[in-house]
Design an enzyme around this catalytic site. Structure first.
Site, PDB file in Angstrom:
ATOM      1  N   CYS A 102     -17.972  92.646 139.325  1.00  0.00           N
ATOM      2  CA  CYS A 102     -16.831  91.749 139.466  1.00  0.00           C
ATOM      3  C   CYS A 102     -16.059  92.217 140.693  1.00  0.00           C
ATOM      4  O   CYS A 102     -16.204  93.364 141.110  1.00  0.00           O
ATOM      5  CB  CYS A 102     -15.952  91.790 138.233  1.00  0.00           C
ATOM      6  SG  CYS A 102     -15.340  93.438 137.825  1.00  0.00           S
ATOM      7  N   CYS A 114     -14.805  95.617 145.518  1.00  0.00           N
ATOM      8  CA  CYS A 114     -15.623  96.472 144.656  1.00  0.00           C
ATOM      9  C   CYS A 114     -17.127  96.324 144.876  1.00  0.00           C
ATOM     10  O   CYS A 114     -17.901  97.174 144.461  1.00  0.00           O
ATOM     11  CB  CYS A 114     -15.325  96.183 143.193  1.00  0.00           C
ATOM     12  SG  CYS A 114     -13.593  95.809 142.892  1.00  0.00           S
ATOM     13  N   HIS A 170     -15.587 104.827 139.827  1.00  0.00           N
ATOM     14  CA  HIS A 170     -15.954 103.669 140.643  1.00  0.00           C
ATOM     15  C   HIS A 170     -15.398 103.854 142.052  1.00  0.00           C
ATOM     16  O   HIS A 170     -14.277 103.441 142.341  1.00  0.00           O
ATOM     17  CB  HIS A 170     -15.372 102.431 139.941  1.00  0.00           C
ATOM     18  CG  HIS A 170     -15.382 101.153 140.715  1.00  0.00           C
ATOM     19  ND1 HIS A 170     -16.305 100.837 141.692  1.00  0.00           N
ATOM     20  CD2 HIS A 170     -14.561 100.069 140.619  1.00  0.00           C
ATOM     21  CE1 HIS A 170     -16.041  99.625 142.167  1.00  0.00           C
ATOM     22  NE2 HIS A 170     -14.992  99.137 141.539  1.00  0.00           N
TER      23      HIS A 170
END
Lengths: 732, 403
Positions: free
Chosen positions: B389, B91, B359
């Protein structure tokens, strides 16, 4: 006479027959495996031989590998046991692969000879794996026969190619339950699971196998993974279908084994890593994982306790040398849950039962308890109406003492009161023959004291069952001061008849099992009082491999029973009693009517239907003060040592005479960390010096109940173990 | 050591990561090339203008395989002398690209970089590249692997966040994102994605659901309850790692977790000299970067230790930060960050976050740095911290300071 014999019939079928002389079931030895290879070579080289059938000369096919072999190989391999075990395993693969390839051309897959397995009856372990390496499996439609791969139950996994082959035959998803649960299946179920190909009438087994061998084509005998373009059924690990299977399998196995069973993880890893490579490489990976498991002390501990010693005890390892004392007619006094359960298992074993109670309705209720169990069995199609009638027919429910005449064993299971027991003992002895053995199922009263009511104390003994009787394997046989050999022998023979595992102990408070279980429960309760998060206590126990945490166990066995035992023990021990801390919590719960599962309120909360919903928040509100929580390891050490030290003390005091019984009894009696092989086995795994170190730490922090017993300190000093009492063995 | 500056930051709008998403028809390479072209055009770059294109991208298979970064360079108008580096830190890949670029500039390895990323989640599904950590039994079991949704629920349970708190954060994200769009706060950075004929394909974040309220969210089932409690039972695995927990409270669902979307973003990073040579004005200095490894089971707590680290390593305190971008992977991630540092929610994700806008895995890290910079300028603040995160237990952070 050899374990295997070879004969070619008139049609050119070479029949290899497995029939180990002098054994009721075939087990594979190293020497015998050499013979198998010789026969395979002979058959493949002989032009007159069209194919091979492997079968058994017994009603059963095979019980698996002689597990002592593995221990022998380790010892033989001196300072490189891993190499010895790996080489041994790879050699087995080589032989079975030779049979599987059957002489066919490596490129064209043509020209091989068909090999069939004709499975006569029950088949387990390496027997099943040999069958899986053949080209077609026929099994006799034998009602008692079961086939499977139960290695996981003794702490290993199918390391003879069964893991690799079966997972490639049916896919990881379908193979996992069979491999991970070690399920033994009836022939039809085994066929559905893909373990065998055909179920045939017993009389036609050999003929059908031979006929197939003679008619099989090249295509029929090539295994799927040896064919071009083969794909793992259900998807390989990184195929979308396979992906979730493997992710899910790891989670399920992790959760189920709580991380303490190395074999399950090894099995899954062998399947996963094997699925990513060609077949022969997969076998090598399987062999490396198998070796790794065998080298883990847990697997030898489990094999020793759950296989070797359990069998030895069931067969009467400590049985006195007297004649056959099998029971033909048992009289059971008291038709409560215990008495009813004992009646059921006795009748099931073919023993005539007199079930006696004060009131006829109570006696009848006891008999219908047995009926209830049989009805459930009928629902699950495990019991036929005829069987049910037969079993019930053996139970005679009555209030008349005279009906007890002719019993050769009495099991007294009346109210836990010495006065009542004494009355009943005397009344019974008026009626039964002089040779009759009198056993009491008491759990808390000294046998020697109860024996005082008997005319024949040498024939008086304790036989302590666990609840529920139909499910619990362990039976404690307790010798009173005067108990004689014949009483012990009859008790052991009786336990063998009802297919349970006996341990024989001497008379002392709580005997053996409860002596260890009660401190376990108390230690958990103490920790609650100290403000430890209850979930940590329970999870710590589960992560040690215990089926229930101490708080849940307390709820199951009921808090009022705990209170009763606490009061009685304190009264008997006086100043020596040291459990007041834990008792405080118990009495507090009791006073609120929280008696456990039966009152739908205990350490846990329950919904109206009686289903456990979680730890009762009131416990936290009352006892948690917001201080630091202990480390997981500390909690685990306390719970472990609470039991283990009692086991050692029982041995020191001569209550327990045989550590094998201590270990097997612990696992079967209360699910003591099966992966460890039992309390004494666990102490050997961590080593006496480490154990003493832990005791010293715990004693300092939590009190004298954790003081290392002298016996343990002695072992630490000498550098030996319980199972390795000589230093040279310990060093190995 | 040189300083590294941000000269420009652009992003595509985020399309729904589904077959009916507006960007579904655009290939990953094409979208990447469009963003690279936007950087080139806006900043008049020509020839061997930058040292490298570092391009974050997580699911590097199929059309996103084969060093997409370089393919994107070749598909764009950038000179072929510019190589490309495809990177994956899950991510935070887009942030890592920026951090890696900045640190190379600071280290003297090149004057300028284009750093960013892309993810077409509707075209190349998350997880289709496999992951040994989840699939290999020895690793999965030894690391007590649970999927990230379960991890998010563990955070909620461990740190005491309720379903309502998670939903409230989600509603706020939606409200702020709408307000930001209404106020045209992303105008400086959004690049309308057009077809080869110049016709608009997408010009706004289409994943948003303005008007979302507690009722609409309250109606949603907790997404990870079944897999946690029943099949295959990940909660039990979680409790082996955290035995003080009696159960996992499942509070996350599609409405309070980040959206699956398509998108790309890029940041132009260079030394002071680069700006002077090209007539470009630096907008911010990349003051600090950090990455860290953390507990892989609870997995998503990375922003907290990485922020501790970045502050400590650079002699800063939380009070030095004026604005935060904490990626809204799951509501509990942001709740935990705010709880740990006692920061005012009013300065965290002020223009909404991934819950509202989505995202796009490989791009988000770069997107939130751009968003942070735009807002620092708009509200005339100085120092911003962005953090994400990361799956398998990692954290990454970047501190930028306006110049």
């Amino acid at each position: 006479m050899s374990d295997f014999t070879y004969a070619v019939d008139a049609d050119g079928v070479a029949v290899i027959t497995w029939d180990v002389p002098g054994k009721s079931m075939n087990v594979l030895s190293r020497e015998a495996f050499v013979l198998v290879e010789e026969f395979i070579d002979r058959a493949l080289a002989d032009d007159a031989v069209k194919g091979i059938v492997i079968t058994s000369g017994k009603e059963t096919f095979a019980g698996g590998m002689d597990l002592n072999t593995l221990a022998t190989i380790r010892q033989e391999s001196g300072d490189n046991p891993a190499q010895g075990l790996f080489d041994f395993t790879m050699n087995g693969h080589r032989i079975m692969r030779k049979m599987e390839r059957a002489g066919m051309d490596a490129k064209t897959n043509k020209g091989g000879k068909p090999v069939a397995a004709a499975i006569t009856g029950t088949c387990a372990g390496i027997g099943t794996e040999i069958a899986l390496a053949t080209h077609r499996r026929f099994m006799a439609d034998n009602p008692k026969a079961k086939i499977g791969l139960p290695e996981i139950l003794v702490g290993i996994f199918p390391g003879g190619g069964g893991t690799t082959r079966f997972s490639r035959m049916v896919g990881a998803m379908a193979a996992s339950p069979v491999l991970l649960e070690g399920r033994m299946m009836a022939p039809k179920a085994a066929k559905m699971a893909g373990l065998i190909d055909e179920v045939v009438p017993a009389g036609e087994l050999l003929a059908k196998a031979k006929a197939w061998v003679l008619s099989a084509t090249d295509a029929d005998i090539v295994k799927p993974w040896d064919q071009k373009g083969w794909k793992m059924p259900g998807g390989a690990p990184y195929h979308p279908a396979g992906f979730m299977t493997f992710v899910g399998a790891s989670a399920m196995v992790n959760a189920k084994t709580q991380g303490v069973y190395p074999a399950a993880k090894a099995l899954l890893s062998a399947i996963y890593e094997g699925a990513l490579v060609p077949f022969d490489t997969a076998l090598k990976i399987e062999a490396r994982w198998f070796t790794n498991v065998l080298m883990n002390p847990s697997s030898s501990a489990m094999i020793r306790s759950l296989f070797i010693n359990k069998e030895a005890l069931e067969k009467g390892a400590n049985r006195p040398d007297v004649a056959d004392e099998r029971v033909s007619k048992v009289g059971i006094l008291g038709a409560g849950m215990m008495g009813a359960g004992i009646a059921y298992v006795s009748a099931l074993a073919g023993i005539d039962v007199v079930l006696l109670d004060q009131k006829q309705e109570a006696a009848d209720r006891g008999k219908s308890y047995a009926e209830g169990i049989l009805d459930k069995g009928m629902q699950r199609k495990k019991v036929t109406p005829e069987k049910k009638a037969e079993v019930l027919g053996r139970i005679h429910a009555t209030t008349d003492y005279a009906d007890l005449a002719g019993c050769d064993l009495i099991v007294e299971a009346v109210f836990e009161d010495p006065g009542i027991k004494a009355t009943v003992t005397k009344a019974v002895e008026e009626v039964v023959g002089e040779d009759c053995i009198f056993a009491t199922n008491t759990s808390t009263l000294p046998i020697s004291d109860l024996a005082k009511a008997s005319k024949r104390p040498e024939q008086f003994i304790g036989i302590h069952f666990f609840s529920p009787v139909d499910k619990m394997m362990l039976v404690e046989i307790i010798k009173g001061a005067k108990t004689g050999d014949r009483a012990v022998a009859k008790s052991l023979d009786f336990v063998r008849q009802i297919r349970k595992t006996p341990i024989v102990v001497n008379d002392a408070r709580f005997f053996y099992a409860n002596r260890c279980i009660i401190p376990y429960i108390n230690e958990g309760v103490r920790m609650v009082k100290e403000g430890v998060e209850p979930a940590l206590i329970e999870n710590a126990a589960k992560m040690l491999g215990f089926p229930l945490g101490p708080l849940q166990l307390n709820d199951e066995t009921s808090i009022d029973l705990g209170v009763k035992i606490a009061k009685a023990t304190k009264a008997a021990m006086g100043a020596a009693y040291d459990n007041d801390e834990a008792d405080e919590v118990l009495f507090w719960l009791f006073d609120q009517g929280r008696l456990g599962r039966k009152s739908k309120a205990g350490f846990y909360a329950y919904d109206d239907a009686g289903k456990r919903t979680g730890i009762w928040q009131g416990l936290r509100d009352q006892y948690m003060q917001g201080g630091d929580q202990p480390e997981l390891t500390t909690v685990q050490h306390r719970l472990m040592m609470a039991q283990v030290l009692e086991a050692v003390r029982a041995l020191e005091e001569g209550v327990l005479e045989d550590i094998r019984e201590g270990d097997v009894g612990a696992i079967l009696g209360w699910g003591f960390a099966p992966w460890s092989g039992g309390p004494f086995s666990w102490l050997d795994i961590i080593g006496a010096p480490r154990a003493v170190e832990i005791c010293d730490q715990l004693e300092k922090a939590h009190g004298p109940r954790f003081a290392a017993p002298s016996l343990l300190k002695e072992l630490a000093k000498k550098g030996v173990g319980f199972y390795t009492p000589r230093a040279s063995q310990a060093a190995a | 050591m040189a300083d590294a500056y941000i000269y420009d930051a652009v992003r595509s709008p985020r399309g729904k990561g589904r077959k009916d998403g507006a960007l579904h028809e655009v290939t990953s390479a094409r979208l990447s090339a469009d963003i690279l072209n936007a950087v080139k055009d806006r900043n008049n770059l020509s020839g061997h203008a930058v040292e490298d294109v570092i391009w974050g991208n997580v699911t590097q298979v199929g059309e996103q395989g084969g060093c997409l970064a370089r393919t994107a360079v070749l598909a764009s108008d950038l000179d072929e002398s510019i190589p490309g580096l495809a990177i994956n830190r899950f991510c935070a890949s887009g942030m890592e690209a920026v951090n890696l670029a900045a640190n190379q500039v600071k280290g003297g390895a090149g004057q300028a970089y284009i750093a960013g990323g892309v993810e077409m989640m509707g075209r190349v599904a998350m997880g289709s590249d496999g992951a040994a950590i989840a699939v290999d039994p020895s690793i999965a079991m030894n690391t007590y692997f649970v999927p990230q949704g379960i991890s998010a629920d563990i955070i909620g349970t461990e740190y005491g966040f309720t379903r309502d708190q998670a939903d409230a954060l989600a509603v706020e994200s939606q409200n702020r994102a709408k307000a930001a769009w209404d106020d045209k706060r992303f105008e400086k950075s959004i690049v309308t994605i057009r077809d080869r004929n110049g016709l608009s394909i997408l010009d706004h974040d289409e994943y948003m659901r303005p008007g979302t309220d507690m009722q609409t969210l309250g109606a949603l089932n907790a997404s990870f309850q079944q897999m946690g409690e029943v099949m295959p039972g990940f909660d039990k695995v979680a409790m082996m790692k955290y035995p003080h927990l009696e159960r996992i409270n499942h509070i996350h669902h599609a409405g309070n977790s980040s959206g699956i979307v398509d998108g790309a973003a890029a940041v132009l990073i260079g030394s002071k000299e680069f700006g002077e040579i090209n007539g470009l004005k630096p907008r911010a200095r990349i003051r600090a970067t950090a990455k860290i490894g953390t507990d892989p089971t609870i997995m998503l707590t990375g922003p907290v230790p990485v922020t501790h680290k970045i502050l400590k390593d650079h002699g800063m305190a939380i009070g030095d930060i004026d604005l935060f971008e904490v990626n809204e992977a799951f509501a509990a991630v942001v709740l935990r960050f705010m709880q740990a540092f006692d920061v005012d929610p009013a300065v965290v994700n002020v223009n909404g976050g991934s819950i509202a806008m989505g995202h796009p895995l490989g791009a988000t890290g770069a997107m939130i740095i751009g968003t942070l910079l735009d807002e620092l300028e708009r509200s005339d603040k100085e120092v911003g911290l962005a953090t994400l995160c990361i799956a398998s237990g990692m954290g990454a952070a970047t501190i930028i300071e306006r110049v």
